[in-house]
Design a protein around this motif. Structure first.
Motif, PDB file in Angstrom:
ATOM      1  N   ALA A  69       0.842  -0.956   0.009  1.00 18.39           N
ATOM      2  CA  ALA A  69      -0.088  -0.105  -0.015  1.00 18.39           C
ATOM      3  C   ALA A  69       1.127   1.178   0.119  1.00 18.39           C
ATOM      4  CB  ALA A  69      -0.999  -0.014   1.282  1.00 18.39           C
ATOM      5  N   PRO A  70       0.444   2.370  -0.628  1.00 24.22           N
ATOM      6  CA  PRO A  70       1.115   3.540  -0.392  1.00 24.22           C
ATOM      7  C   PRO A  70       1.635   3.866   1.014  1.00 24.22           C
ATOM      8  CG  PRO A  70      -0.866   3.893  -1.633  1.00 24.22           C
ATOM      9  CD  PRO A  70      -0.812   2.490  -1.225  1.00 24.22           C
ATOM     10  N   LEU A  71       2.905   4.293   1.256  1.00 22.89           N
ATOM     11  CA  LEU A  71       3.398   4.581   2.478  1.00 22.89           C
ATOM     12  C   LEU A  71       2.190   5.112   3.456  1.00 22.89           C
ATOM     13  CD1 LEU A  71       5.694   4.447   4.684  1.00 22.89           C
ATOM     14  CD2 LEU A  71       6.509   6.445   3.844  1.00 22.89           C
ATOM     15  N   THR A  74      -0.271   2.721   4.826  1.00 29.63           N
ATOM     16  CA  THR A  74       0.055   1.539   5.557  1.00 29.63           C
ATOM     17  C   THR A  74      -0.412   1.429   6.842  1.00 29.63           C
ATOM     18  OG1 THR A  74       2.332   2.288   5.938  1.00 29.63           O
ATOM     19  CG2 THR A  74       2.099   0.904   4.059  1.00 29.63           C
ATOM     20  N   THR A  75      -0.746   0.445   7.639  1.00 31.06           N
ATOM     21  CA  THR A  75      -1.302   0.422   8.986  1.00 31.06           C
ATOM     22  C   THR A  75      -0.253  -0.327   9.813  1.00 31.06           C
ATOM     23  OG1 THR A  75      -2.326  -1.765   8.824  1.00 31.06           O
ATOM     24  CG2 THR A  75      -3.636   0.172   8.114  1.00 31.06           C
ATOM     25  N   ASP A  76      -0.489  -0.088  11.209  1.00 28.61           N
ATOM     26  CA  ASP A  76       0.245  -1.053  12.005  1.00 28.61           C
ATOM     27  C   ASP A  76       0.339  -2.412  11.838  1.00 28.61           C
ATOM     28  OD1 ASP A  76       0.940   1.713  13.175  1.00 28.61           O
ATOM     29  OD2 ASP A  76      -0.305   1.378  15.194  1.00 28.61           O
ATOM     30  N   TRP A  79       2.366  -3.620   8.752  1.00 27.81           N
ATOM     31  CA  TRP A  79       3.839  -3.458   9.297  1.00 27.81           C
ATOM     32  C   TRP A  79       4.223  -4.933   9.821  1.00 27.81           C
ATOM     33  CZ3 TRP A  79       7.787  -1.031   7.238  1.00 27.81           C
ATOM     34  CH2 TRP A  79       7.714   0.053   6.157  1.00 27.81           C
ATOM     35  N   ILE A  83       6.512  -7.902   8.721  1.00 28.54           N
ATOM     36  CA  ILE A  83       7.967  -8.024   9.537  1.00 28.54           C
ATOM     37  C   ILE A  83       7.767  -9.601   9.938  1.00 28.54           C
ATOM     38  CG2 ILE A  83       8.918  -7.689  11.582  1.00 28.54           C
ATOM     39  CD1 ILE A  83       9.925  -5.471   9.958  1.00 28.54           C
ATOM     40  N   ALA A 121       4.381   2.116  -4.751  1.00 28.84           N
ATOM     41  CA  ALA A 121       3.974   1.793  -3.289  1.00 28.84           C
ATOM     42  C   ALA A 121       4.830   0.870  -2.897  1.00 28.84           C
ATOM     43  CB  ALA A 121       2.381   1.201  -3.370  1.00 28.84           C
ATOM     44  N   SER A 122       5.964   1.284  -2.792  1.00 26.57           N
ATOM     45  CA  SER A 122       6.753  -0.023  -2.620  1.00 26.57           C
ATOM     46  C   SER A 122       7.741   0.143  -1.159  1.00 26.57           C
ATOM     47  CB  SER A 122       7.960   0.025  -3.606  1.00 26.57           C
ATOM     48  OG  SER A 122       8.699   1.184  -3.785  1.00 26.57           O
ATOM     49  N   THR A 123       7.485   1.011  -0.318  1.00 26.76           N
ATOM     50  CA  THR A 123       8.160   1.217   0.948  1.00 26.76           C
ATOM     51  C   THR A 123       8.204  -0.135   1.718  1.00 26.76           C
ATOM     52  OG1 THR A 123       8.189   3.514   0.602  1.00 26.76           O
ATOM     53  CG2 THR A 123       8.767   2.698   2.748  1.00 26.76           C
ATOM     54  N   LEU A 124       7.042  -0.674   2.004  1.00 27.86           N
ATOM     55  CA  LEU A 124       6.924  -1.691   2.965  1.00 27.86           C
ATOM     56  C   LEU A 124       7.463  -3.051   2.270  1.00 27.86           C
ATOM     57  CD1 LEU A 124       3.402  -2.684   4.775  1.00 27.86           C
ATOM     58  CD2 LEU A 124       5.777  -3.774   5.021  1.00 27.86           C
ATOM     59  N   THR A 127      11.283  -2.316   2.649  1.00 25.17           N
ATOM     60  CA  THR A 127      11.879  -2.692   4.106  1.00 25.17           C
ATOM     61  C   THR A 127      11.995  -3.821   4.255  1.00 25.17           C
ATOM     62  OG1 THR A 127      10.720  -0.695   4.430  1.00 25.17           O
ATOM     63  CG2 THR A 127      11.451  -2.109   6.315  1.00 25.17           C
TER      64      THR A 127
END
Lengths: 202, 202
Positions: A69-71, A74-76, A79, A83, A121-124, A127
């Motif tokens: 999703a776009p940064l 994104t929800t807690d 993430w 992870i 929408a690649s940040t998640l 990471t």
């Protein structure tokens, strides 16, 4: 060579098939399919499973989920789940298998193109892939008993047509080519390598 | 320029002092010290804090803890706590501050030398630093309103003499030099940069 393939999706199936073609003794592990079932977020379950396999020479992981999703959206939970699954899930596999894998055995994990390339929408995803690659590069320096560890970084799969829209202008890679990289990593004296199967490299 | 410095240890104190010297309006935030207190693992508390600050132009983070032990001896809790603190803690700061930071504001996070260099027990630290650097590189491409994000990667600090034994042959860096990098990152049109203050670079 006894090979454990964790993940029964498109990549895991291709790796299992190719490893069997190469004459290896292949055991498949999925969350709800395969020869054995395990949830890679559960370290106790992983430890129990590996202790019961009577030794093995290679683990290839093609499992773990990442939300996209776009940064700013994104929800807690997205993430935390990403992870726990693709990042720590793979690290759990290595840590819990360490006491049980045979000398000179190998681990092959999976990251993905987003550690190097960007989409809208690649940040998640970036990471999470960076976690895996950072772990592999450093773990390679710490492993003992001639153990090796590598990472496969595929682009979007040819077979995953639903995802092609999220990778405009990116050349898809067939799962069979990705499987070659897994077998290359497990069968040659590679360690600490990130094998890339995406645009930057082909 | 209103600067929020999160972390009141050796680096955070040096950043706060240098930013004030540069004429900035500095607010310090610690877990149990500073102008305001917050636990960066608590996204609800972070959101509440940022909403009450009436806007700000820069956030500099010098907080987060990582355990250190040989890979085979690391525990589930050490991994979980390190991920929650230095990795997700910093990502939490960015995500929760996004609605409140002023246009053209900047984030400056902290990783560390272990993402590139190895010591005899560096895998956990390397993995955590890779999370932060992967996040920064990708988030820089997604941020809007001319927001910027960068990362400072220090070597072992001159002031942290207790840690020098774990970095044999590595040249320590004074916190004042690290602080310069923070102010450089927040004051110039940098984004997506990893500013390195360690052996590989000096």
């Amino acid at each position: 060579v006894k090979v454990i393939v964790i993940g029964t999706g498109t990549i895991g199936s291709a790796v299992a098939a190719l490893a069997a073609d190469n004459g290896h003794d292949v055991l498949t592990i999925g969350r709800s399919s395969g020869d054995h079932q395990v949830d890679i977020t559960d370290t106790a379950a992983l430890r129990r499973l590996f202790s019961e396999l009577n030794g093995f020479d290679a683990i290839a992981v093609a499992a773990g989920e990442v939300f996209s999703a776009p940064l700013a959206q994104t929800t807690d939970d997205q993430w935390a789940d990403s992870i726990a699954s693709k990042a720590m899930g793979q690290i759990n596999v290595v840590r819990t298998a360490l006491p049980f894998i045979n000398d000179a055995g190998s681990f092959t994990l999976v990251s993905g193109i987003l550690s190097e390339e960007v989409t809208s929408a690649s940040t998640l995803g970036a990471t999470i892939n960076s976690v895996v690659e950072g772990f592999v590069r450093s773990a390679a320096t710490e492993l003992q008993r001639d153990l090796r560890i590598n990472c496969i970084s595929p682009g979007v799969l040819t077979e995953s047509t639903d995802y092609h829209q999220f990778f405009p202008g990116f050349e898809p890679v067939p799962a069979a080519r990705v499987a070659l990289a897994y077998v290359r990593a497990m069968s040659n004296p590679y360690t600490g390598r990130i094998l890339k199967l995406h645009n930057a490299d082909f």
